[in-house]
Enzyme design. Structure first.
Site, short mmCIF file in Angstrom:
data_model
loop_
_atom_site.label_atom_id
_atom_site.label_comp_id
_atom_site.label_asym_id
_atom_site.label_seq_id
_atom_site.Cartn_x
_atom_site.Cartn_y
_atom_site.Cartn_z
N SER A 250 0.85 -1.19 0.00
CA SER A 250 0.00 0.00 0.00
C SER A 250 0.90 1.25 0.00
CB SER A 250 -0.95 -0.04 1.19
OG SER A 250 -1.97 0.91 1.05
N ASP B 188 -8.67 -4.94 -6.10
CA ASP B 188 -8.33 -3.95 -5.09
C ASP B 188 -9.18 -2.68 -5.26
OD1 ASP B 188 -7.11 -2.12 -3.36
OD2 ASP B 188 -5.09 -2.82 -3.81
N HIS C 159 -6.95 -5.64 -1.72
CA HIS C 159 -5.85 -4.84 -1.19
C HIS C 159 -5.03 -5.68 -0.22
CE1 HIS C 159 -3.90 -1.00 -0.85
NE2 HIS C 159 -3.99 -0.99 0.47
#
Length: 625
Positions: free
Chosen positions: A467, A552, A584
């Site tokens: 991320s 995601d 994600h």
């Protein structure tokens, strides 16, 4: 090649599902529920305390159950999404396993629980964006029928709701661009009224009502740098008292006894989690439990309604830990499960709290984990910045870190400026400091610290993160191209223009806040471009592994596609792993195995660590379109 005496632990042992996890006790204290793998997916299992029989309540095969809780003595409520899309739906299950029913069968909709309504068996309060994808309205959900009654319609800017101890919806928080407004009503018959307005940089976060349902218990940094636990009168709009504040860290949480109707203490985090108890009974329980498990962090994770039977979780930096049942009346402490009994804590490494100075004089705190039995000198290192970025790393067992250390790498995790729990000034110091700014400098300065200390081999340092940590990886390879030997971006954004254009619709109320924290693509186009690694992909000159979930909702697959394509157009081979049933981050066990096998081979090729995987595994990923 790194020479270690510790055994090469199989990848599967680090990342396979725990034997049992996420224990919960029924309100009457008679039954235990937990998640355990079935068909490689975490499913709910139930056992009556004192009996041998275990009942598997659910049988999902595509994706883990994300979470669950008891609703009365015989019903469990659980949530799951589809393929990582984060549109979580609610289901109910009978503890005998005879009935499973979806309660919120709305396609493309996300559901959140506002209040379990512990005193009302057939009802709970939920928030869902089924009316408008951008906002969450509050409904009363009747569990027997699945019927919904709207009790609060979101006018368009409410980002959280809070009930009192009777389940009455009485507080809401709104975000109007860059200001936050606290709304309050004394009962559900009246309209919400604004009572407190703050700049988004200030925080007033209500956590619960006092047990007389009059005042609010909140975390607040109004007029202070570190968040304090305060009691706040919503009628006079004044702090009644400061219950706790710490010089070195924000207060992160409050401990409540619903049974005794009192505030037990507060939680804050320095190098480890700390408690400050206001209640002698709760302190004595903690001290007794801690005495039984020296060297471990000890948490009470659940309790029966009368708080006589407690679920106790222990863990450390070298062990994922165990779950215990503590019967206070009987004075019995009994083990329920070791989470990963196949791993030996003696083979794991200590996570050492560290600190270093940034180039502008700030103290940066973090954790350094080094291979067992190796002299800390000229080691291959993996720099592992956390995601968020408005989060932080913690002391404790981390399978990804222990896996890397077992392969011969030191791992540095730093809480760069912008990380949480260090106070408002430290958090604000990260605003508009992505990429070329001081947030990234803090990471770079951590690398230089390791080199100056003689711990790191300057020619064998990689950067890896997920991320925001994936973004920091791409920024590290573009803006400090001579610092790293390789990088791994895991669901990391590469182009902030396309990131902003594709955020989930329910993030819309905080869009302006994100612009203020990162950069505004409309009014600061040149700046946003200057901190987007995609536009500087020609600076990357070391190997890069890219990993992405196709579903995601936060960092779309296009973010990874762009950077991979930009590098491949320059005839640079970029191993690129995409999993079609992930979002994600990877949750499915087999996908985690694949990811870490590829990581292992990639790092072995460029950092010369240990590996059980042939580097030939990288070739198909380099050639994939």
């Amino acid at each position: 090649m790194t020479n270690l005496n510790t055994p090469l632990i199989p990848i599967e042992d680090f990342f396979r599902k725990p034997e049992k996890t996420s224990f919960s006790i029924s309100p009457d204290g008679k039954h235990l529920a937990w998640l355990a793998p079935w068909q490689s997916r975490l499913n709910i299992h139930v056992q009556t305390i004192g009996q041998e029989e275990v009942i598997r309540v659910t049988q999902v095969e595509d994706r883990d159950i994300a979470g669950f809780f008891w609703k009365g003595e015989d019903t469990l409520i659980f949530s799951r999404d589809q393929g990582g899309d984060e549109n979580f739906h609610l289901f109910k299950a009978d503890r005998t396993g005879k009935e499973v029913q979806e309660l919120t069968p709305f396609p493309g909709v996300r559901v959140e629980v506002i209040d379990e309504l512990e005193e009302i068996d057939n009802q709970m309060l939920i928030a869902t964006n089924k009316r408008d994808a951008q906002v969450f309205d509050v409904y009363r959900l009747y569990i027997d029928s699945g019927e919904l009654d709207l009790i609060a319609e979101n006018p368009g800017n409410i980002i959280y709701w809070l009930t009192d101890h009777q389940g009455k919806l009485r507080v809401a928080g709104s975000s109007d661009g860059l200001k936050s407004i606290l709304l309050y009503r004394p009962n559900e018959q009246e309209e919400f009224q604004p009572i407190l307005e703050t700049d988004f940089r200030s925080e007033f976060s209500p956590r619960a009502f006092t047990f007389d349902n009059k005042n609010l218990l909140a975390l607040s940094n109004l007029g202070r740098d570190k968040k304090a636990l305060v009691e706040f009168d919503p009628l006079t709009i004044q702090e009644v008292k400061v219950l706790d504040q710490q010089e070195q860290a924000d207060i992160s949480g409050v401990l409540l006894s619903k049974h005794r109707k009192l505030i037990e203490g507060s939680i804050f985090i320095t190098d480890k989690v700390r408690f400050n108890f206001f209640d002698q009974q709760r302190q004595e329980i903690q001290e007794f439990l801690q005495s039984q498990f020296p060297g471990y962090e000890v948490f009470i994770t659940d309790s029966s309604k009368d708080e006589n039977r407690l679920l106790v979780k222990i863990s450390s930096d070298r062990s994922s830990g165990s779950q215990y049942l503590y019967d206070r009346e009987m004075g019995q402490l009994s083990k329920l499960a070791d989470f990963t009994p196949w791993l030996n804590s003696e083979d794991m490494s200590q996570m050492m709290p560290i600190q270093y100075q940034s180039r502008d004089g700030r103290t940066i705190y973090g954790y350094l984990t080094l291979p067992v039995g190796l002299e800390p000198k000229l080691l291959p290192i993996v720099i592992n910045p956390h995601g968020g970025p408005w989060a932080r790393d913690f002391w404790g067992y981390n399978p990804g870190v222990q896996f890397l250390v077992n392969r011969g790498y030191g791992v540095l995790q730093m809480n760069f400026r912008g990380s949480l729990t260090y106070g408002r000034d430290f958090w604000e110091a990260g605003f508009k400091q992505w990429g070329r700014g001081t947030m990234q400098h803090d990471i770079t300065d951590g690398v230089q610290w390791l080199i100056q200390e003689g711990i790191a081999d300057p020619n064998r340092i990689a950067i890896y993160g997920g991320s925001y940590g994936g973004y920091a990886t791409l920024a590290g390879l573009t803006f400090t191209p001579d610092l790293f030997a390789a990088g791994i971006s895991y669901v990391g954004p590469s182009n902030l223009f396309t990131l902003f254009a594709s955020i989930p619709p329910y993030w819309e109320p905080i869009r302006q806040v994100m612009y203020e924290q990162i950069g505004n693509p409309d009014t600061e186009k040149d700046f946003v471009e200057s901190i987007s690694p995609f536009f500087y992909a020609d600076q990357i000159k070391v190997p890069l592994l890219v990993v992405q979930g196709a579903n995601d909702p936060r960092v779309k697959k296009a973010e990874s596609d762009q950077i991979v394509q930009a590098l491949r157009q320059r005839n640079i081979a970029v191993p690129y792993m995409v999993k079609d049933n992930e979002g994600h981050g990877f949750r499915n066990q087999e996908n985690q195995f694949d990811f870490y096998r590829v990581m292992e081979a990639f790092l072995a090729q460029y950092l010369l660590g240990r590996s059980s995987t042939d580097i030939a595994i990288l070739k198909p990923l380099e050639e994939a379109s």
